[in-house]
Design a protein around this motif. Structure first.
Motif, short mmCIF file in Angstrom:
data_model
loop_
_atom_site.label_atom_id
_atom_site.label_comp_id
_atom_site.label_asym_id
_atom_site.label_seq_id
_atom_site.Cartn_x
_atom_site.Cartn_y
_atom_site.Cartn_z
N THR A 1 0.87 -1.17 0.00
CA THR A 1 0.00 0.00 0.00
C THR A 1 0.90 1.22 0.00
O THR A 1 1.69 1.42 0.94
CB THR A 1 -0.91 0.03 1.23
N ILE A 2 0.82 2.05 -1.05
CA ILE A 2 1.73 3.18 -1.20
C ILE A 2 0.95 4.47 -1.45
O ILE A 2 -0.22 4.43 -1.87
CB ILE A 2 2.74 2.95 -2.35
N ALA A 3 1.59 5.59 -1.18
CA ALA A 3 0.95 6.90 -1.38
C ALA A 3 0.68 7.15 -2.86
O ALA A 3 1.50 6.80 -3.72
CB ALA A 3 1.84 8.00 -0.81
N ASN A 4 -0.47 7.74 -3.14
CA ASN A 4 -0.87 8.04 -4.52
C ASN A 4 -0.32 9.41 -4.91
O ASN A 4 -1.04 10.38 -5.07
CB ASN A 4 -2.40 8.00 -4.64
N ASP A 5 1.02 9.47 -5.03
CA ASP A 5 1.70 10.71 -5.39
C ASP A 5 2.61 10.47 -6.58
O ASP A 5 3.03 9.33 -6.83
CB ASP A 5 2.55 11.24 -4.22
N ALA A 6 2.94 11.53 -7.27
CA ALA A 6 3.80 11.42 -8.45
C ALA A 6 5.17 10.89 -8.05
O ALA A 6 5.78 11.35 -7.08
CB ALA A 6 3.95 12.79 -9.12
N GLY A 7 5.67 9.91 -8.78
CA GLY A 7 7.01 9.39 -8.58
C GLY A 7 7.14 8.31 -7.54
O GLY A 7 8.20 7.69 -7.41
N VAL A 8 6.08 8.03 -6.75
CA VAL A 8 6.20 7.05 -5.67
C VAL A 8 6.40 5.64 -6.23
O VAL A 8 7.26 4.89 -5.78
CB VAL A 8 4.96 7.10 -4.75
N LEU A 9 5.61 5.28 -7.24
CA LEU A 9 5.72 3.94 -7.82
C LEU A 9 7.13 3.73 -8.40
O LEU A 9 7.73 2.67 -8.23
CB LEU A 9 4.66 3.73 -8.89
N GLY A 10 7.65 4.74 -9.06
CA GLY A 10 8.99 4.64 -9.61
C GLY A 10 10.03 4.45 -8.52
O GLY A 10 10.98 3.67 -8.68
N ARG A 11 9.84 5.15 -7.40
CA ARG A 11 10.77 5.01 -6.28
C ARG A 11 10.72 3.60 -5.71
O ARG A 11 11.76 3.00 -5.39
CB ARG A 11 10.42 6.03 -5.20
N VAL A 12 9.52 3.03 -5.58
CA VAL A 12 9.36 1.67 -5.06
C VAL A 12 10.06 0.67 -5.98
O VAL A 12 10.78 -0.22 -5.53
CB VAL A 12 7.87 1.33 -4.89
N CYS A 13 9.86 0.83 -7.28
CA CYS A 13 10.51 -0.09 -8.23
C CYS A 13 12.03 0.04 -8.15
O CYS A 13 12.75 -0.96 -8.24
CB CYS A 13 10.02 0.21 -9.65
N SER A 14 12.52 1.26 -7.99
CA SER A 14 13.97 1.47 -7.88
C SER A 14 14.53 0.81 -6.63
O SER A 14 15.61 0.21 -6.65
CB SER A 14 14.29 2.97 -7.86
N LEU A 15 13.79 0.92 -5.51
CA LEU A 15 14.24 0.29 -4.27
C LEU A 15 14.37 -1.22 -4.42
O LEU A 15 15.32 -1.83 -3.94
CB LEU A 15 13.27 0.62 -3.12
N GLU B 1 9.97 -0.96 3.73
CA GLU B 1 9.39 -0.45 4.98
C GLU B 1 10.01 0.88 5.39
O GLU B 1 9.35 1.73 5.98
CB GLU B 1 9.60 -1.47 6.10
N ALA B 2 11.29 1.06 5.08
CA ALA B 2 11.97 2.30 5.45
C ALA B 2 11.55 3.49 4.60
O ALA B 2 11.80 4.63 4.96
CB ALA B 2 13.49 2.10 5.35
N GLU B 3 10.92 3.22 3.45
CA GLU B 3 10.47 4.29 2.57
C GLU B 3 9.22 4.94 3.15
O GLU B 3 8.22 4.27 3.42
CB GLU B 3 10.19 3.71 1.17
N SER B 4 9.26 6.24 3.38
CA SER B 4 8.16 6.94 4.05
C SER B 4 6.85 6.88 3.26
O SER B 4 5.77 6.99 3.84
CB SER B 4 8.55 8.41 4.28
N GLN B 5 6.92 6.71 1.94
CA GLN B 5 5.71 6.70 1.12
C GLN B 5 5.05 5.31 1.07
O GLN B 5 4.01 5.16 0.43
CB GLN B 5 6.04 7.17 -0.31
N VAL B 6 5.67 4.32 1.69
CA VAL B 6 5.07 2.97 1.75
C VAL B 6 4.33 2.85 3.08
O VAL B 6 4.93 2.87 4.14
CB VAL B 6 6.14 1.88 1.62
#
Length: 704
Positions: free
Chosen positions: A629-643, A686-691
Motif C-alpha cells: 500500500t503506497i501513497a498516490n503521489d507522483a514518482g512514488v511507484l517509480g521510487r518503489v521499483c527502484s528500491l 518499509e523504510a520508505e516513508s511513502q510505503v
C-alpha cells in the motif's frame, strides 16, 4: 613537549592536593623507559604519553589515571614489566597500564569474527575498570591529531577504526566533545574532499550572512537579560562531519540544511532551565517535533539537558541546549565525571552515573551471543538515539529510536517479552511492529504458553530484545533439531551399510570441529551441515558418490524417484522451515511449515514428508509476492521499483488491486534468492516513508 612543571600545573588547577611526587616519579620513569625511541613524526616518543596525560587533565581525572597515561606504553614498548610497575607505583596502576596494553594489542579492524571477539575483550576490560578505556580514548585522540605522519594506508585503517568503534564509544559514554573531534579527524582522512567542501561553504555563508553565531548568541543573551536570569550562552557552528552525516541521512544539499548552528545556555538551577525554555519559545517559534527533555528523562550515561530547535534570525533553524552547570559537567565528561576532582576532593555530582551500573547494562549479554549477534548488539547499543515511553503505572522505559512494543516488553523483563502476544499504545491496540514515539504509554498483553517466533527478530531493534529472542529460539529448536539430525544421520549410515554409534558420532564431531555429538546432530537437524559429511569424514571409501545427482538436489528428505515443486499458496523460499505433501503420480509439493493449506491434510499423516533445504544448493532465482500500500503521489511507484532493483531483486509482474484518492494497493511479484533476500527487500521498502503497508502474500486461492 609538555614538561613536568606544566603537567603538574594542569593537575593542580583542579586538584591542589594531588600527589605530585607520584606523578613526578611516573614522568621520570616513562621518560627513562622511552629514551631513544622516536615517533614517526621525528619527535621523541615520550611526547605522546605526556600529551595523553594532558588530555585526561581536561576531564579532571584522578592521579592514578594520569600516571597510567604517562606509563601506558611502557609494558608494551619498553623493557618495563608489570611486576616492576607494580613495585614502583601500585597494583592499581599496574593493572590499569596492563589493561591499556591489552586493548592496544587488539586488532579491532580485522575480520568480522575476530573483530567481534576483540570487541568482546574490549568491553570486558571496560567492565573491570572503566578508566582503562578513558586512557585508550585519549590515546586514540592524540594519535588522530598527529595522524599525518603515518603511511596513507595506516591512516585509512586508523580512521575507519576510529569512526566505527572509538568515536561511537566515546559518544555512548557521554563524552560528546570527544566523539565529535574523533569523527571530524577521521572524516579528514576518509573523505577530505567532502570536508573541505563543507568548510568552503561555511566560509561563503559567513561572508554572506555575517557572524551568525555572534549575532544569535547576542539575541539570546538580550532576551535573558530582560528576565534577570543568570546564565551563560555559548554558540558554535557544528562540526563538518556532523553536517555531512545529516546531509547523507536526509538526502539534502548544504543550502537546504537547517540547524547547522548549535547554542548552549548554562544556568544555576533546574527551575531556571525551564524558565529559559519559556523565554526562548516566547521569543522564537519552536520547530515541531524537535523538542527533547532529557532532564525529566535522563539518558543512561547520566546526560541531562533540554534540547529545542527554533527558527531564529532570517528563519535559520538553530538548536539550543539548556542545562545547569552540574549537568554540563556530566555532559562534557560523561561517565568519566564519576572520577572528577575539584579542589583536591572527588566531586559528588548528583547527575554522574555509577560506571559499574552503566557498564553492566552493556556487558550483561556478552556470554550468551555468538560473534555476529554480539557485533550487531554492540552497534545497535552504541549508534542509536533514544525514545522514552511509559508503562501503565507511569514508569519510564528508555529504548532505542525506532523501537517497537516488543522491544518495550523485553526491556521490562525477558519473561514479559517471551510471552507477549499484543500491545496497546495510548490505549489503542497496535501491531507489534509499530514504531514507538516519545511520551507514549505502552501496555503489554501476555499469554501463558506464548513463545518468541523467528519473525520477531526482524521486528525488534534493540540488542537486548534480539539477544533474548535468539536465545529462546535456540532453546526451543535445539531438542527438535537433535531428534531430526539423529534420523537423518541414521538414514545416511543405513545407506552405506554402517551402524550409527555414539563413538562414531563423537569421532565425526571432533573431525568436523564441533563441540560434541549433540551439537553435531543439532547442526545437521538445522540444515547447517549435510548428514553425508559424517560419512565422508568417517568412511570416505564408501561415501555415496554415485548418488551425486541426488546430493545436488536443493531439498533434503526426498526419495530417489520423487520429484518436487513449490506450492503457490505459500511460495516457500530457501531458508524457511518446510514440509512436503506427496501426490500420487505428481511427486511432492513443498509448503512452509506454517502454511494454512496444510490444515486439510492433518488427518493424512502418511502423505507428509519431512524436508529441509540443502544450504547453498537451491535455485538462484525464486519468486515471491508482496502486497504493497503506497501513497498516490507522483514518482512514488517509480521510487518503489527502484528500491526493489537496488536490492538486486527483479519485478516479474505488477497488478493494481485497489486505488483510492490518497493511497493505492499493488500486488508485486518478484524474483529473489532466498528468505534473507526477501527480508532485505521488505526492510528497504518499509523504510520508505511513502510505503504505508507491506506484507508477504499467502494466498489460499492459488492452487498448490
Amino acid at each position: 613537549m609538555i614538561d613536568l612543571d606544566d603537567l603538574l600545573a594542569l593537575v593542580r588547577n583542579y586538584n591542589p592536593r594531588t600527589n605530585a611526587d607520584l606523578i613526578s616519579r611516573a614522568y621520570a620513569y616513562g621518560a627513562q623507559m622511552h629514551e631513544g625511541q622516536m615517533r614517526q613524526s621525528g619527535e621523541p616518543y615520550f611526547t605522546h604519553p605526556v600529551a595523553v596525560a594532558a588530555i585526561l587533565t581536561e576531564q579532571q581525572l584522578d592521579d592514578a589515571t594520569i600516571v597510567t597515561a604517562l606509563l601506558h606504553d611502557t609494558i608494551e614498548d619498553t623493557k618495563s614489566t608489570f611486576l616492576e610497575v607494580e613495585r614502583l607505583f601500585s597494583t592499581e596502576i599496574a593493572e590499569l597500564v596492563d589493561g591499556v596494553t591489552k586493548l592496544t594489542n587488539l586488532e579491532l579492524s580485522s575480520a568480522q569474527s575476530k573483530q567481534a571477539d576483540n570487541f568482546r575483550k574490549l568491553f570486558m576490560a571496560m567492565s573491570r575498570d572503566l578508566r582503562v578505556i578513558l586512557v585508550k580514548l585519549a590515546d586514540r585522540l592524540h594519535n588522530m591529531r598527529t595522524i599525518k605522519s603515518m603511511r596513507p594506508e595506516k591512516q585509512a585503517q586508523k580512521a575507519r577504526e576510529t569512526m566505527e568503534i572509538f568515536a561511537p564509544l566515546a559518544g555512548r559514554m557521554g563524552m560528546q566533545w570527544m566523539r565529535e573531534e574523533l569523527e571530524d579527524l577521521a572524516f579528514r582522512v576518509i573523505n577530505p574532499e567532502a570536508r573541505n567542501s563543507i568548510i568552503r561553504r561555511f566560509i561563503t555563508l559567513q561572508r554572506e550572512a555575517g557572524d551568525m553565531v555572534h549575532n544569535i548568541t547576542a539575541d539570546i543573551r538580550g532576551e535573558l537579560d530582560k528576565t534577570d536570569i543568570d546564565a551563560t550562552v555559548y554558540g558554535r557552528a557544528k562540526k563538518p562531519y556532523s553536517i555531512w552525516r545529516k546531509m547523507q541521512e536526509k538526502n539534502l544539499s548544504f543550502s537546504r540544511l537547517s540547524d547547522i548552528y548549535g547554542f548552549r545556555v548554562i544556568c544555576e538551577t533546574e527551575a531556571d532551565c525551564y524558565r529559559i525554555l519559556g523565554v526562548i519559545h516566547h521569543r522564537w517559534r519552536a520547530v515541531p517535533g524537535r523538542f527533547k527533555d532529557y532532564i525529566s528523562q535522563p539518558k543512561q550515561n547520566g546526560y541531562r539537558s533540554i534540547h529545542t530547535t527554533v527558527a531564529g534570525r532570517d528563519g535559520k533553524r538553530v538548536e539550543v541546549q539548556i542545562r545547569t552547570r552540574q549537568m554540563n559537567e556530566v555532559a562534557e565528561a560523561g561517565v568519566a565525571a564519576h572520577w572528577a576532582y575539584r579542589e583536591g576532593q572527588r566531586v559528588k555530582n548528583p547527575f554522574a552515573v555509577d560506571p559499574q551500573k552503566w557498564i553492566a547494562s552493556l556487558t550483561e549479554r556478552l556470554d550468551d551471543e555468538d560473534h555476529v549477534a554480539f557485533m550487531e548488539t554492540v552497534k545497535l547499543e552504541m549508534y542509536t538515539d533514544q525514545v522514552f515511553c511509559f508503562t501503565p503505572k507511569g514508569d519510564v522505559i528508555q529504548l532505542a529510536k525506532g523501537a517497537t512494543p516488543l522491544d518495550f516488553a523485553f526491556a521490562i523483563h525477558t519473561r514479559i517479552g517471551n510471552s507477549c502476544v499484543s500491545a496497546k499504545v495510548d490505549g489503542i491496540r497496535v501491531p507489534l511492529w509499530t514504531r514507538l514515539r516519545n511520551g507514549q504509554s505502552v501496555e503489554i498483553i501476555t499469554a501463558e504458553g506464548q513463545r518468541p517466533q523467528a519473525s520477531w527478530i526482524d521486528i525488534v531493534t534493540t540488542g537486548r530484545a534480539k539477544s533474548a529472542i535468539r536465545r529462546s529460539l535456540r532453546e526451543d529448536d535445539r531438542s527438535r533439531f537433535v531428534r531430526l539430525g539423529q534420523e537423518l544421520v541414521r538414514a545416511t549410515f543405513d545407506q552405506v551399510g554402517r551402524k550409527m554409534t555414539d563413538k562414531a558420532l563423537r569421532t565425526a564431531a571432533r573431525m568436523l570441529a564441533t563441540a560434541d555429538e549433540v551439537e553435531l546432530l543439532s547442526r545437521i537437524g538445522a540444515a547447517e551441515l549435510p548428514a553425508r559429511r559424517v560419512i565422508e569424514v568417517l568412511y570416505p571409501e564408501v561415501a555415496p558418490h554415485g548418488a551425486e545427482d541426488v546430493m545436488q538436489r536443493p531439498v533434503v528428505g526426498l526419495a530417489l524417484d520423487q520429484s518436487f515443486r513449490r506450492a503457490q499458496c505459500c511460495q516457500p523460499l530457501p531458508g524457511e522451515r518446510i514440509v512436503g505433501i506427496s501426490y500420487r503420480g505428481l511427486g511432492v509439493v513443498i509448503h512452509t511449515i506454517d502454511c494454512p493449506a496444510l490444515e486439510e491434510f492433518e488427518d493424512q499423516s502418511q502423505r507428509w514428508v519431512d524436508l529441509h533445504w540443502e544450504p547453498g544448493r537451491h535455485a538462484p532465482v525464486n519468486n515471491a509476492s508482496l502486497d504493497l500500500t503506497i501513497a498516490n503521489d507522483a514518482g512514488v511507484l517509480g521510487r518503489v521499483c527502484s528500491l526493489i532493483g537496488e536490492q538486486k531483486a527483479n519485478i516479474i509482474d505488477l497488478t493494481l488491486m485497489d486505488r483510492k484518492p490518497d493511497f493505492y494497493r499493488l500486488l508485486v511479484d518478484i524474483d529473489i534468492r532466498d528468505v534473507e533476500h526477501l527480508h532485505l527487500v521488505m526492510t528497504a521498502l518499509e523504510a520508505e516513508s511513502q510505503v504505508a503497508q507491506i506484507a508477504r502474500v499467502r494466498d489460499l486461492t492459488r492452487k498448490p
